[in-house]
Design a protein around this motif. Structure first.
Motif, PDB file in Angstrom:
ATOM      1  N   MET A   1     -29.896 -44.983 -27.717  1.00 55.79           N
ATOM      2  CA  MET A   1     -28.809 -43.996 -27.771  1.00 55.79           C
ATOM      3  C   MET A   1     -28.404 -43.600 -26.353  1.00 55.79           C
ATOM      4  N   PRO A   2     -27.110 -43.649 -26.014  1.00 56.06           N
ATOM      5  CA  PRO A   2     -26.681 -43.341 -24.646  1.00 56.06           C
ATOM      6  C   PRO A   2     -26.882 -41.868 -24.305  1.00 56.06           C
ATOM      7  N   TYR A   3     -27.015 -41.597 -23.002  1.00 54.08           N
ATOM      8  CA  TYR A   3     -27.133 -40.224 -22.532  1.00 54.08           C
ATOM      9  C   TYR A   3     -25.763 -39.547 -22.586  1.00 54.08           C
ATOM     10  N   SER A   4     -25.746 -38.296 -22.996  1.00 52.73           N
ATOM     11  CA  SER A   4     -24.484 -37.561 -23.141  1.00 52.73           C
ATOM     12  C   SER A   4     -24.111 -36.880 -21.827  1.00 52.73           C
ATOM     13  N   VAL A   5     -22.819 -36.957 -21.482  1.00 54.38           N
ATOM     14  CA  VAL A   5     -22.323 -36.423 -20.220  1.00 54.38           C
ATOM     15  C   VAL A   5     -21.158 -35.469 -20.486  1.00 54.38           C
ATOM     16  N   LEU A   6     -21.177 -34.316 -19.821  1.00 53.79           N
ATOM     17  CA  LEU A   6     -20.049 -33.391 -19.840  1.00 53.79           C
ATOM     18  C   LEU A   6     -19.334 -33.491 -18.503  1.00 53.79           C
ATOM     19  N   VAL A   7     -18.024 -33.759 -18.526  1.00 53.49           N
ATOM     20  CA  VAL A   7     -17.212 -33.832 -17.308  1.00 53.49           C
ATOM     21  C   VAL A   7     -16.475 -32.506 -17.140  1.00 53.49           C
ATOM     22  N   VAL A   8     -16.586 -31.918 -15.942  1.00 51.68           N
ATOM     23  CA  VAL A   8     -15.931 -30.637 -15.658  1.00 51.68           C
ATOM     24  C   VAL A   8     -15.034 -30.797 -14.439  1.00 51.68           C
ATOM     25  N   ASP A   9     -13.721 -30.695 -14.660  1.00 51.35           N
ATOM     26  CA  ASP A   9     -12.752 -30.852 -13.566  1.00 51.35           C
ATOM     27  C   ASP A   9     -11.400 -30.326 -14.025  1.00 51.35           C
ATOM     28  N   ASP A  10     -10.671 -29.656 -13.141  1.00 50.72           N
ATOM     29  CA  ASP A  10      -9.367 -29.114 -13.542  1.00 50.72           C
ATOM     30  C   ASP A  10      -8.234 -30.116 -13.343  1.00 50.72           C
ATOM     31  N   SER A  11      -8.531 -31.259 -12.715  1.00 48.32           N
ATOM     32  CA  SER A  11      -7.520 -32.286 -12.498  1.00 48.32           C
ATOM     33  C   SER A  11      -7.499 -33.267 -13.671  1.00 48.32           C
ATOM     34  N   HIS A  12      -6.337 -33.421 -14.282  1.00 46.33           N
ATOM     35  CA  HIS A  12      -6.231 -34.352 -15.414  1.00 46.33           C
ATOM     36  C   HIS A  12      -6.547 -35.778 -14.962  1.00 46.33           C
ATOM     37  N   PHE A  13      -6.110 -36.132 -13.755  1.00 50.41           N
ATOM     38  CA  PHE A  13      -6.384 -37.478 -13.244  1.00 50.41           C
ATOM     39  C   PHE A  13      -7.891 -37.722 -13.166  1.00 50.41           C
ATOM     40  N   PHE A  14      -8.622 -36.800 -12.523  1.00 47.96           N
ATOM     41  CA  PHE A  14     -10.063 -36.996 -12.386  1.00 47.96           C
ATOM     42  C   PHE A  14     -10.773 -36.928 -13.733  1.00 47.96           C
ATOM     43  N   GLN A  15     -10.305 -36.087 -14.625  1.00 51.41           N
ATOM     44  CA  GLN A  15     -10.904 -36.033 -15.963  1.00 51.41           C
ATOM     45  C   GLN A  15     -10.876 -37.414 -16.621  1.00 51.41           C
ATOM     46  N   MET A  16      -9.692 -38.018 -16.616  1.00 57.60           N
ATOM     47  CA  MET A  16      -9.521 -39.304 -17.291  1.00 57.60           C
ATOM     48  C   MET A  16     -10.256 -40.430 -16.576  1.00 57.60           C
ATOM     49  N   ARG A  17     -10.159 -40.461 -15.236  1.00 55.24           N
ATOM     50  CA  ARG A  17     -10.806 -41.548 -14.498  1.00 55.24           C
ATOM     51  C   ARG A  17     -12.323 -41.460 -14.611  1.00 55.24           C
ATOM     52  N   LEU A  18     -12.866 -40.253 -14.444  1.00 56.43           N
ATOM     53  CA  LEU A  18     -14.322 -40.108 -14.542  1.00 56.43           C
ATOM     54  C   LEU A  18     -14.809 -40.437 -15.945  1.00 56.43           C
ATOM     55  N   LYS A  19     -14.047 -40.021 -16.931  1.00 53.90           N
ATOM     56  CA  LYS A  19     -14.425 -40.336 -18.315  1.00 53.90           C
ATOM     57  C   LYS A  19     -14.467 -41.842 -18.528  1.00 53.90           C
ATOM     58  N   ASP A  20     -13.437 -42.544 -18.051  1.00 55.78           N
ATOM     59  CA  ASP A  20     -13.398 -44.001 -18.206  1.00 55.78           C
ATOM     60  C   ASP A  20     -14.549 -44.675 -17.453  1.00 55.78           C
ATOM     61  N   ILE A  21     -14.800 -44.225 -16.226  1.00 50.66           N
ATOM     62  CA  ILE A  21     -15.857 -44.823 -15.411  1.00 50.66           C
ATOM     63  C   ILE A  21     -17.225 -44.602 -16.049  1.00 50.66           C
ATOM     64  N   ILE A  22     -17.468 -43.395 -16.515  1.00 53.52           N
ATOM     65  CA  ILE A  22     -18.763 -43.086 -17.137  1.00 53.52           C
ATOM     66  C   ILE A  22     -18.967 -43.911 -18.404  1.00 53.52           C
ATOM     67  N   ASN A  23     -17.937 -43.990 -19.217  1.00 54.49           N
ATOM     68  CA  ASN A  23     -18.057 -44.702 -20.503  1.00 54.49           C
ATOM     69  C   ASN A  23     -18.157 -46.218 -20.350  1.00 54.49           C
ATOM     70  N   GLU A  24     -17.896 -46.724 -19.142  1.00 53.22           N
ATOM     71  CA  GLU A  24     -18.063 -48.158 -18.907  1.00 53.22           C
ATOM     72  C   GLU A  24     -19.526 -48.567 -19.019  1.00 53.22           C
ATOM     73  N   HIS A  25     -20.438 -47.634 -18.733  1.00 54.03           N
ATOM     74  CA  HIS A  25     -21.868 -47.959 -18.769  1.00 54.03           C
ATOM     75  C   HIS A  25     -22.401 -47.766 -20.182  1.00 54.03           C
ATOM     76  N   LYS A  26     -23.126 -48.744 -20.655  1.00 58.73           N
ATOM     77  CA  LYS A  26     -23.614 -48.723 -22.042  1.00 58.73           C
ATOM     78  C   LYS A  26     -24.599 -47.587 -22.305  1.00 58.73           C
ATOM     79  N   ASP A  27     -25.214 -47.061 -21.255  1.00 59.69           N
ATOM     80  CA  ASP A  27     -26.214 -46.009 -21.437  1.00 59.69           C
ATOM     81  C   ASP A  27     -25.659 -44.605 -21.219  1.00 59.69           C
TER      82      ASP A  27
END
Length: 357
Positions: A1-27
């Motif tokens: 089961m992958p580790y759960s991550v909460l992303v905290v950022d007020d920039s929509h760009f960084f929210q989306m990019r960090l979410k995509d980058i984090i979710n690229e890893h299977k864990d």
């Protein structure tokens, strides 16, 4: 089961990019995105993520205030995103003081260009801290809060080993050199404040940090101790009761005379700037058997080869024990290689220095 991550950022760009980058890893899996500090507190309580990625400058409630509240209510490993400016460095140190475990450079170019180096480093940090969770352990007298620890990054069965070598070292040690990486700001602050000004031997601090961060870190340490602490500059003399912090992005070397230090540009072939191995090796040449080298918490194995050179010259090596480390990588490498004469809990290191030198 992958580790759960909460992303905290007020920039929509960084929210989306960090979410995509984090979710690229299977864990890893992003379970929520918060746009300000108050949302981060609320979502942490609701989602109970394994690890949090946190910006520091946000509306309604800033990142540091959020870190303090989360640590008080539901302690969770938090990695801060910070700018590389001097002001950003001071804020990042405040975040570590509040309980954050580590930080990453918030660089628009790296995130937008999908940098493989950035992604690898980010994934590694998230997984390392998510693996263990948050465990607050006792600290001596530092204002920093001791961060969580992680499992060893190398295979080792070492435990705390405290040898009564105080008498053997008295009058012998002419230089103390301390190397650290992840978790190091807390550990170094604990030791320097714990010395209470009682040590009259020059001390070098080699802490993996970027440019600007080491200056802010040195100034912060200087306010916490009777010792004189400053970011090292080329030609600085090694003086009794003075602590020199290796500057980020460069290398600190002890001059062959043993009287001063040299600051040289960081070679791109060397992973760490500053590098513990480089400083330790130069100290071995200049001081021979008269160095006390201490390897503290950190990822990887920087310091191991330099410690080996010091030991071959007859110098003494101590390392931090597994239980008090944020990441048991660097000290584990030294312990596993049988280079350490003492493996010590963080809370005991300052007093043992005072007793020994």
């Amino acid at each position: 089961m992958p580790y759960s991550v909460l992303v905290v950022d007020d920039s929509h760009f960084f929210q989306m990019r960090l979410k995509d980058i984090i979710n690229e890893h299977k864990d890893l899996n992003v379970v929520g995105v918060a746009t300000n500090g108050q949302e981060a507190i609320d979502m942490t309580a609701k989602l109970k993520p394994d690890v949090i990625s946190m910006d520091y400058e946000m509306p309604f409630l800033d990142g540091i205030s959020a870190v303090k509240a989360i640590m008080a209510e539901i302690p969770t490993p938090i990695i801060m995103f910070s700018s590389m400016t001097y002001e950003g460095a001071k804020i990042t140190l405040d975040a570590l003081d509040a309980g954050a475990v580590d930080f990453m450079n918030k660089n628009f170019a790296e995130v937008s260009s999908n940098s493989a180096i950035f992604k690898k480093k980010f994934h590694e940090k998230l997984i390392v801290f998510a693996q263990r969770g948050y465990k607050k352990s006792p600290s001596r007298s530092s204002s920093f809060i001791t961060a969580p620890r992680t499992p060893p990054l190398v295979d080792t069965s070492t435990r705390s080993i405290v040898r009564n070598d105080s008498k053997r070292l008295k009058g012998k040690i002419k230089l103390i050199a301390i190397g650290a990486s992840t978790g190091g700001p807390v550990a170094v602050a604990d030791i320097v404040t714990g010395l209470k000004g009682k040590v009259s031997i020059p001390i070098l601090i080699i802490q993996h940090m970027p440019e600007n961060f080491t200056r802010a870190f040195a100034e912060r340490l200087d306010r916490s101790t009777p010792l004189t602490v400053k970011e090292a500059e080329n030609g600085d003399m090694l003086k009794k009761g003075h602590v020199l912090v290796a500057p980020g992005g460069k290398q600190l070397m002890v001059d062959r005379s043993g009287n001063s230090i040299k600051i040289v540009a960081g070679d791109n072939r060397v992973n760490y700037k500053p590098c513990v191995d480089i400083t330790f090796a130069s100290a071995a040449i200049a001081y021979g058997s008269a160095v006390l080298g201490i390897v503290l918490t950190g990822m990887g194995s920087d310091g191991c080869e330099g410690a080996r050179l010091l030991k071959d010259k007859g110098s003494t090596i101590w390392s931090q024990d597994e239980d008090s480390c944020v990441v048991y990588g660097m000290p584990a490498a030294v312990a596993k290689s049988n280079i350490s004469s003492c493996i010590l809990p963080l809370k005991d290191i300052a007093q043992k220095i005072v007793d020994s030198v």
